[in-house]
Design an enzyme around this catalytic site. Structure first.
Site, PDB file in Angstrom:
ATOM      1  N   ASP A  63       0.878  -1.165  -0.110  1.00  0.00           N
ATOM      2  CA  ASP A  63       0.008   0.022   0.093  1.00  0.00           C
ATOM      3  C   ASP A  63       0.886   1.140  -0.027  1.00  0.00           C
ATOM      4  O   ASP A  63       1.339   1.589   1.134  1.00  0.00           O
ATOM      5  CB  ASP A  63      -0.812   0.051   1.157  1.00  0.00           C
ATOM      6  N   TYR A 161      -7.958  15.738  -7.372  1.00  0.00           N
ATOM      7  CA  TYR A 161      -6.967  14.917  -8.271  1.00  0.00           C
ATOM      8  C   TYR A 161      -6.152  15.742  -8.959  1.00  0.00           C
ATOM      9  O   TYR A 161      -4.932  15.519  -9.100  1.00  0.00           O
ATOM     10  CB  TYR A 161      -7.803  14.109  -9.049  1.00  0.00           C
TER      11      TYR A 161
END
Length: 250
Positions: A63, A161
């Site tokens: 991760d 984003y």
């Protein structure tokens, strides 16, 4: 690509989409690919699919939104394969929620995955190349057209984003200068900025108005562009490559 045969590449976000295709193309070209993603089963399935090819896929679940995981990944490469020659920072998450409706934890997750992990990966990559004398390495950061200008897709929002991808633009530009400060090395740095790409990350609402195949890119289109950038002569550095579908409205 012949000069990279038998050498080591680290590719992130390999469980699907662009990362999976890049890993496959590199393995078929004879590269030892460390494929990183959170979904271990997907990694194992891809490794099995590519068994017997010229290169090999080494699946490594991680991760990357956690800084210690980035370090662990590079330590695994160091302990098992040595130094990296190619790094493709592709892992990312997408948010379509307006910033005013986004909670702090979601913002932090977006920044950690899309920007912090890439910055740390670039740091580790350059240190690995310097340690192992990899004078012709290549770092590729998968960016976005949203990393160069604000994109309006009301009622959805890519503000958060886009902010992380603007960071990738600045990082990639500055990293070229940092790499040039490594005397005796010629490390190339490339930012790849695609428009809309049909992957698992692409929201269904984006695909609704893209009825023609020429309206949206495929993961293979971007992956093949990455292989093209890698295959350029060592004296050629493509610092930024923007890719649109032929009929994409941007």
């Amino acid at each position: 690509m012949d000069r990279f045969a038998g050498r080591v590449a680290l590719v992130t976000g390999v469980s699907s989409g662009i990362g999976a295709v890049v890993a496959e193309l590199l393995v078929r070209a004879g590269v030892a690919v460390v494929g990183v993603a959170r979904r271990e089963q997907r990694l194992q399935e891809l490794a099995a699919k590519l068994a017997g090819e010229k290169g090999k896929l080494h699946p490594l679940p991680a991760d990357l939104s956690r800084p210690e995981e980035v370090r662990r990944v590079y330590q695994w490469v160091e302990d098992n394969l040595g130094g990296v020659a190619i790094v493709v920072n592709n892992a990312a998450v997408l948010s379509l929620v307006p910033l005013q409706d986004t909670d702090a934890a979601a913002v932090q997750q977006l920044v950690n995955t899309n920007l912090t992990s890439v910055m740390l990966s670039c740091r580790e990559a350059l240190q690995s190349m310097k340690k192992h004398g990899t004078k012709d390495g290549h770092i590729i950061n998968v960016n976005s057209i949203a990393g160069h200008r604000a994109i309006n897709i009301t009622p959805y929002s890519v503000t958060a984003y886009g902010a992380t991808k603007h960071g990738i633009t600045a990082l990639s530009q500055g990293l070229r200068y940092d790499a040039q400060m490594m005397e005796g090395f010629k490390i190339r740095v490339t930012s790849i900025s695609p428009g809309s790409v049909s992957t698992e990350m692409t929201p269904p609402q984006t695909l609704e108005y893209m009825k023609d195949p020429d309206d949206i890119l495929k993961a293979t289109d971007v992956a093949e562009a990455i292989l093209y950038v890698l295959s350029c002569p060592p004296a050629v550095e493509i610092s930024e490559l923007t890719i649109h579908a032929t009929r994409e409205r941007v």
